[in-house]
Scaffold this motif. Structure first.
Motif, PDB file in Angstrom:
ATOM      1  N   ASP A   6       0.830  -1.206   0.000  1.00 15.80           N
ATOM      2  CA  ASP A   6       0.000   0.000   0.000  1.00 15.80           C
ATOM      3  C   ASP A   6       0.868   1.261   0.000  1.00 15.80           C
ATOM      4  O   ASP A   6       0.602   2.225   0.725  1.00 15.80           O
ATOM      5  N   GLY A   7       1.937   1.196  -0.746  1.00 17.71           N
ATOM      6  CA  GLY A   7       2.776   2.371  -0.903  1.00 17.71           C
ATOM      7  C   GLY A   7       3.817   2.548   0.189  1.00 17.71           C
ATOM      8  O   GLY A   7       4.653   3.438   0.104  1.00 17.71           O
ATOM      9  N   LYS A   8       3.793   1.705   1.206  1.00 19.09           N
ATOM     10  CA  LYS A   8       4.793   1.850   2.273  1.00 19.09           C
ATOM     11  C   LYS A   8       5.853   0.780   2.119  1.00 19.09           C
ATOM     12  O   LYS A   8       5.557  -0.408   2.052  1.00 19.09           O
ATOM     13  N   GLU A   9       7.104   1.226   2.078  1.00 19.53           N
ATOM     14  CA  GLU A   9       8.188   0.294   1.841  1.00 19.53           C
ATOM     15  C   GLU A   9       8.755  -0.204   3.166  1.00 19.53           C
ATOM     16  O   GLU A   9       8.761   0.524   4.158  1.00 19.53           O
ATOM     17  N   GLY A  10       9.212  -1.445   3.195  1.00 21.18           N
ATOM     18  CA  GLY A  10       9.803  -1.952   4.427  1.00 21.18           C
ATOM     19  C   GLY A  10      10.573  -3.228   4.201  1.00 21.18           C
ATOM     20  O   GLY A  10      10.523  -3.817   3.114  1.00 21.18           O
ATOM     21  N   THR A  11      11.264  -3.679   5.234  1.00 21.92           N
ATOM     22  CA  THR A  11      12.115  -4.862   5.147  1.00 21.92           C
ATOM     23  C   THR A  11      11.382  -6.068   5.711  1.00 21.92           C
ATOM     24  O   THR A  11      10.599  -5.944   6.647  1.00 21.92           O
ATOM     25  N   ILE A  12      11.694  -7.196   5.133  1.00 20.63           N
ATOM     26  CA  ILE A  12      11.138  -8.438   5.679  1.00 20.63           C
ATOM     27  C   ILE A  12      12.025  -8.882   6.827  1.00 20.63           C
ATOM     28  O   ILE A  12      13.237  -9.038   6.672  1.00 20.63           O
ATOM     29  N   ILE A  13      11.396  -9.074   8.007  1.00 27.28           N
ATOM     30  CA  ILE A  13      12.216  -9.478   9.154  1.00 27.28           C
ATOM     31  C   ILE A  13      11.886 -10.883   9.632  1.00 27.28           C
ATOM     32  O   ILE A  13      12.543 -11.413  10.510  1.00 27.28           O
ATOM     33  N   GLY A  14      10.860 -11.483   9.044  1.00 26.65           N
ATOM     34  CA  GLY A  14      10.546 -12.839   9.502  1.00 26.65           C
ATOM     35  C   GLY A  14       9.672 -13.563   8.496  1.00 26.65           C
ATOM     36  O   GLY A  14       8.974 -12.943   7.701  1.00 26.65           O
ATOM     37  N   VAL A  15       9.751 -14.887   8.547  1.00 27.74           N
ATOM     38  CA  VAL A  15       8.905 -15.722   7.693  1.00 27.74           C
ATOM     39  C   VAL A  15       8.152 -16.710   8.584  1.00 27.74           C
ATOM     40  O   VAL A  15       8.753 -17.305   9.480  1.00 27.74           O
ATOM     41  N   PHE A  16       6.853 -16.775   8.387  1.00 25.86           N
ATOM     42  CA  PHE A  16       6.059 -17.736   9.175  1.00 25.86           C
ATOM     43  C   PHE A  16       5.331 -18.674   8.214  1.00 25.86           C
ATOM     44  O   PHE A  16       5.281 -18.435   7.013  1.00 25.86           O
ATOM     45  N   LYS A  17       4.806 -19.739   8.776  1.00 28.47           N
ATOM     46  CA  LYS A  17       4.046 -20.635   7.892  1.00 28.47           C
ATOM     47  C   LYS A  17       2.867 -21.255   8.634  1.00 28.47           C
ATOM     48  O   LYS A  17       2.727 -21.101   9.851  1.00 28.47           O
ATOM     49  N   ASP A  18       2.016 -21.945   7.884  1.00 29.52           N
ATOM     50  CA  ASP A  18       0.889 -22.711   8.443  1.00 29.52           C
ATOM     51  C   ASP A  18      -0.092 -21.849   9.222  1.00 29.52           C
ATOM     52  O   ASP A  18      -0.692 -22.311  10.172  1.00 29.52           O
ATOM     53  N   PHE A  19      -0.239 -20.620   8.860  1.00 31.21           N
ATOM     54  CA  PHE A  19      -1.210 -19.808   9.593  1.00 31.21           C
ATOM     55  C   PHE A  19      -2.435 -19.535   8.723  1.00 31.21           C
ATOM     56  O   PHE A  19      -2.328 -19.048   7.597  1.00 31.21           O
TER      57      PHE A  19
END
Ligand SMILES: Nc1ncnc2c1ncn2[C@@H]1O[C@H](COP(=O)(O)OP(=O)(O)O)[C@@H](O)[C@H]1O
Ligand SMILES: [Mg+2]
Lengths: 783, 225
Positions: free
Chosen positions: A574-587
């Motif tokens: 939505d126009g806001k840039e940021g860094t990926i700090i984590g990866v989750f799964k199975d949610f």
């Protein structure tokens, strides 16, 4: 003539009280179910009928196709679309845009939250919501004007005569005055659109300029289609109208008829039953139960009519024609049906509140409605004929010759037919029991599905503007309650849905491609509250100030980005840039009906409508009141009650289906057993002599019961053989609807059969026992 | 009035044909009082039932008032039962759920007699049989003789031309039987044709014509004065 017939009928019924009572009860229950179902269906089909333009009203909606093939229905569209529609589709005679919303009204020191709509000024011309006072058009054209319902008028001003008065709306600390230009009658409960006030849409647009942007999800579109226009043609015209707009990628517009809104929905892009589902379920179940009741009647009546066979023969000798006998018997059946109907009307009256609260049915019952009278008459006549015709034919076939010769009338007459009726009667409860247990299994499977947190220690409560404004202190206050571990504001209750965005970009993205992502907007405590399965990296933490602009993504999203090492990579949402700090799964953010979708978690504060409260010690009931105390401090008008996550209505509405199947199978089983026990009592009494002889020859009571039971076991087994594949098939079809579903539980088939068999045999045995335990001498003397 | 020509009645079982009536020729004119006698199983009831059109002959022709009765359809037969014939049975065959009054009234209802007229006719019957006081009782509350009186009242209330009585006194004491027989002969003197079956030689004397049946054959047909 009829009076004479009836007199004998009544005497016969009075002399055979058990028989009459059984028939009466079975029919009453059957009729009650049928009437309630009919009322339910009538209610659903009465929706929105009061609109003058009922048949020409359509909602313009979009079907969104996701890149994983999933398709979703989207109702809100950009406010600017109205220009495109008007320019391209002359068949749309009028278009009105509607934005539903809740606002806070104050009057002196009192305040009320009311649900209403912003609408274009032609709204009241297209829809037929009658005015109580005030003219018809232009009531909602000026910016700060408002039309309110009588209910709301009474609430605010204690009178409905309030044109020209001012309603004050309070938004946070800001207050604004609206002139009341009209009062409408209360919106009927059988209306899809529900609201208590109307404010000009221009007011909404003035405050929300973004609503006009292409791709905005702001307004519901309702169109009045000109007479005799071809809907398929219009659909073809509008389908691709916004499809290739960058921001609305893959959205196809179509017209959703108002008359179908309540009946159908779209899931996975296909039209599926919504209200229709319950129309069909209610209808089928009620019909099945009524059939069982009629079959009971037939079975008992044919068994009983062996006694009346002689009477019919004598009447023939006295000059009665076949048709006279049929007519007489049908009259008798109609009398019983009519009495049962009266009784069931009382039952219906008593049961309606229960049905309404249990199945959220919203039905009402007045004899004043001619449609209700028609339904009652139709149900009664069909029931009377269905249950009376066969015994009547049987009676009228009475051969006077054999009656006069004193031949023993064979109870075998129609016996094959009657036994098929028993078989059918038990197929229904068996199928229903098994089906109910399958629904319950799936429901439990979804409730207990391991989403990585203890779902019995999570409380959900609705968020409001006032709470949002005091997020920090609310959290501190709640956390100070012993036992509460985490308080999190979010738009996503796990497996209950979240918001979607296609404004996601990443490096290497094909610019022309716009894909949809599930977005979870939340705070630092979300992970403590629900314990995500983080496979790489970490959750947001206060110790990293940069986290406020960071993201967590799930493995599916990582796959879409084609990031092998997603940590540290940049995306923009939505126009806001940021860094990926984590990866989750199975949610599971949305539900368990479809596959996992690409999901992004951010700290964006937008549309966080829920508060999740996690506790580690104590019980829900002990915490509930403490939470309420804190809540009220910030939101005096307690509009939400805290709910245990486990007690939330299941997303797929399985509660209602399983309750419905449960209630139905209970009634079906009860009726089938009533009928069976009636038959057993009859056949036991017709075998009194045989039983007596057997007992004088040394048979025990138990062995006699066994003897009597064996006959029924055969028919029960046949009904099980028929019921099992049906239940199996239904169960499979049902479970297939869920992407994550429990395996077909085989034990429920065993259980269903055992339960039915035990109950059926018990009901037979009670009657048999009465016959078998009689003193044999007495039994023989009786003959 | 009644004319039977070469009437046969037989039942076919797997291997053989059992004859119940063999080549019966019989003429009965209006106003006769006929008794049919014979050992048990001789076919008396069968013959009576054929005459009353409750049963059909296997072969032969039957004319009732010069109409070919063996060709009548179901509807005509119902008409016949309504208008021309009344039955009296050994076992009375009253309807248990109906009072004396209603039992007598039944044939009139099926005949389509108007309610007012019905009341009159039934009242006449009750008067005639001295049963006014018992009109609201149910059959089970009456003695056998009284039940048979009701049976007769029901059979004649519709003013039939023909009265068929199959051992009407079989279940009664001889006193009651006598009463019934006297009633029958009185009815006969009023013009009703009566055919009765009885084992009682004494009761047979009430009639002037006695037909003896043995093994399905008419063995004698005596008209006395
Ligand atoms: N349905 C039937 N099948 C075979 N035989 C029958 C049937 N009905 C009657 N019969 C035989 O016809 C014979 C005559 O019976 P019935 O007319 O009742 O004799 P009666 O009245 O003279 O005693 C009897 O031998 C009886 O067994
Ligand atoms: Mg006989």
């Amino acid at each position: 003539m009829i009076r004479n017939f009836l007199k004998t009928s009544v005497r016969f019924l009075m002399r055979n009280k058990t028989y009459s009572l059984l028939n009466f009860l079975c029919l009453s229950f059957g009729l009650t179910c049928a009437i309630i179902a009919a009322l339910y269906i009538l209610n659903i089909f009465s929706y929105d009928k009061f609109h003058k333009n009922y048949d020409r009203l359509y909602q313009v909606e979009a079907i969104v196709t996701f890149f994983n093939g999933d398709r979703f229905l989207k109702e809100p569209l950009s406010a600017s679309l109205v220009g495109d529609l008007n320019a391209n589709v002359p068949e749309l005679e009028a278009i009105t845009r509607v934005v539903p919303g809740g606002l806070n009204f104050i009057n002196g020191d009192r305040s009320f939250t009311e649900q209403g709509i912003y609408a274009d000024d032609n709204f009241l011309n297209i829809f037929s919501f009658p005015m109580a006072s005030g003219g018809n058009s232009n009531e909602i054209s000026e910016l700060n004007t408002i039309v309110i319902s009588e209910r709301m008028a009474l609430k605010l001003f204690e009178t409905t005569d309030c044109i020209g008065k001012t309603a004050v709306i309070k938004d946070n600390e800001k207050q604004e005055a609206y002139k009341i230009t009209g009062v409408i009658r209360n919106v009927p409960s059988q209306s899809l659109l529900q609201f208590d006030f109307i404010i000009p849409l221009s007011k909404f647009l003035a405050g929300n300029p973004l609503a006009n942007e292409t791709g905005a999800s702001s307004c519901h579109y309702w169109a009045l289609v000109s007479e005799n226009s071809d809907i398929t043609k219009i659909n073809n015209k509008i389908r691709d109208l916004i499809k290739n707009q960058e921001t609305t990628l893959n959205q196809e517009l179509f017209l959703f008829p108002l008359r179908e809104k309540i009946l159908y929905n779209y899931a996975g892009g296909r039209r599926v039953w919504d209200g229709m589902q319950y129309v069909v379920i209610f209808g089928c179940i009620a019909f099945a139960i009524l059939l069982i009741a009629c079959f009971n009647f037939i079975n008992l009546a044919v068994a009983m009519n062996i006694k009346r066979y002689r009477e019919a023969g004598i009447k023939k000798v006295a000059g009665a024609s076949r048709s006279a006998i049929i007519f007489q018997y049908l009259t008798e059946t109609f009398v019983i049906t009519a009495i049962s109907l009266l009784f069931s009307i009382i039952l219906v009256r008593l049961l309606i509140p229960l049905v309404n609260s249990q199945f959220n049915a919203g039905i009402s019952f007045t004899i004043a409605d001619f449609r209700v009278v028609l339904i009652l008459a139709a149900i009664m006549i069909s029931t009377g004929i269905l249950s009376g015709l066969l015994p009547a034919l049987y009676l009228s076939s009475s051969n006077p010759l054999s009656v006069l010769k004193g031949e023993i009338v064979k109870s075998h007459s129609y016996s094959f037919f009657r036994q098929s009726l028993i078989v059918f009667q038990f197929v229904i409860p068996v199928v229903l029991i098994i089906f109910m247990m399958i629904i319950k299994t799936q429901d439990n499977y979804m409730r207990d599905y391991d989403m990585g947190f203890q779902n019995d220690k999570l409380i959900v409560i609705g968020n409001t503007r006032n709470l949002e404004a005091h997020e920090g202190s609310l959290k501190t206050d709640l956390l100070s309650i012993p036992g509460i571990e985490a308080v999190s504001f979010t738009n996503c209750i796990p497996a209950r849905g979240t918001t979607v965005s296609n404004e996601v970009t990443w490096t290497g993205k094909d610019a022309s491609e716009k894909l949809h992502f599930w977005c979870i907007n939340t705070d630092y405590q979300y992970n403590t509250a629900i314990n995500l399965n983080i496979t790489d990296g970490r959750y947001f933490s206060y110790s990293f100030p940069s986290d406020s602009a960071s993201f967590l993504i799930n493995d599916i999203a990582a796959g879409v980005f084609e990031y092998d090492e997603p940590l540290g990579k940049t995306i923009s949402v939505d126009g806001k840039e940021g860094t990926i700090i984590g990866v989750f799964k199975d949610f599971h953010s949305v539900d368990l009906a479809g596959p996992f979708a690409p999901t992004i978690i951010s700290l964006s504060p937008a549309s966080r409508n829920n508060i999740l409260i996690r506790f580690s010690s104590g019980t829900y009931s002990s915490l509930k009141d403490k939470i309420r105390d804190v809540y009220i401090r910030y939101e005096p008008e307690m509009s939400f009650a805290p709910t245990l996550y486990k007690d939330l209505p299941s997303y797929s509405n399985l509660d209602m289906s399983s309750d419905l199947a449960g209630t139905a199978c209970f009634i079906a089983l009860l009726l089938a057993c009533l009928g069976l026990s009636g038959l057993a009592s009859f056949s036991a009494s017709s075998r009194t002599k045989e039983i007596g002889i057997r007992k004088t020859n040394g048979a025990t009571t138990l062995s006699v019961i066994k003897l009597l039971g064996i006959g029924y076991t055969r028919w029960l087994i046949i009904s099980f053989i028929i019921a099992l594949p049906i239940a199996f098939l239904l169960g499979r079809i049902f479970l297939m609807r869920f992407y994550f579903h429990s395996p077909l539980p085989l034990w429920v088939f065993v259980a269903g059969v055992c339960i039915t068999y035990t109950i059926a045999l018990l009901s037979v045995s009670v009657q048999s026992w009465r016959a078998a335990s009689r003193n044999p001498v007495e039994a023989l003397r009786y003959e | 009035m009644i004319s039977l020509k070469n009437i046969y009645k037989y039942y076919d079982s797997k291997f053989q044909r059992t004859f119940v009536l063999k080549d019966i020729d019989l003429e009965i004119s209006e106003g006769e009082f006929v008794t049919i006698m014979g050992p048990s199983g001789a076919g008396k009831s069968t013959l009576l039932n054929i005459i009353g059109m409750l049963d059909e002959p296997s072969e032969g022709e039957y004319y009732f008032l010069d109409q070919p009765a063996h060709k009548l359809n179901e509807k005509k037969k119902v008409e016949f039962h309504r208008n021309f014939v009344g039955f009296i049975f050994q076992a009375f065959h009253l309807i248990d759920e109906m009072t004396v009054y209603e039992n007598i009234e039944t044939p009139l209802i099926y005949k389509g007699v108007k309610s007012k007229e019905r009341q009159g006719l039934v009242a006449d019957m009750l008067d005639r049989f001295n049963m006014v006081a018992k009109k609201d009782l149910f059959p089970a509350q009456l003695s056998g003789g009284q039940q048979q009186l009701v049976g007769i009242a029901r059979a004649i209330v519709g003013k039939p031309k023909l009265l068929l009585a199959d051992e009407p006194t079989g279940n009664l004491h001889s006193d009651q039987g006598k009463q019934i027989m006297e009633l029958l002969s009185q009815l006969n003197s009023e013009g009703i044709t009566i055919i009765q079956v009885t084992h009682n030689e004494e009761f047979a004397k009430y009639s002037r014509r006695i037909i003896r049946l043995t093994d399905g054959l008419i063995s004698s047909d005596n008209i006395s004065n």
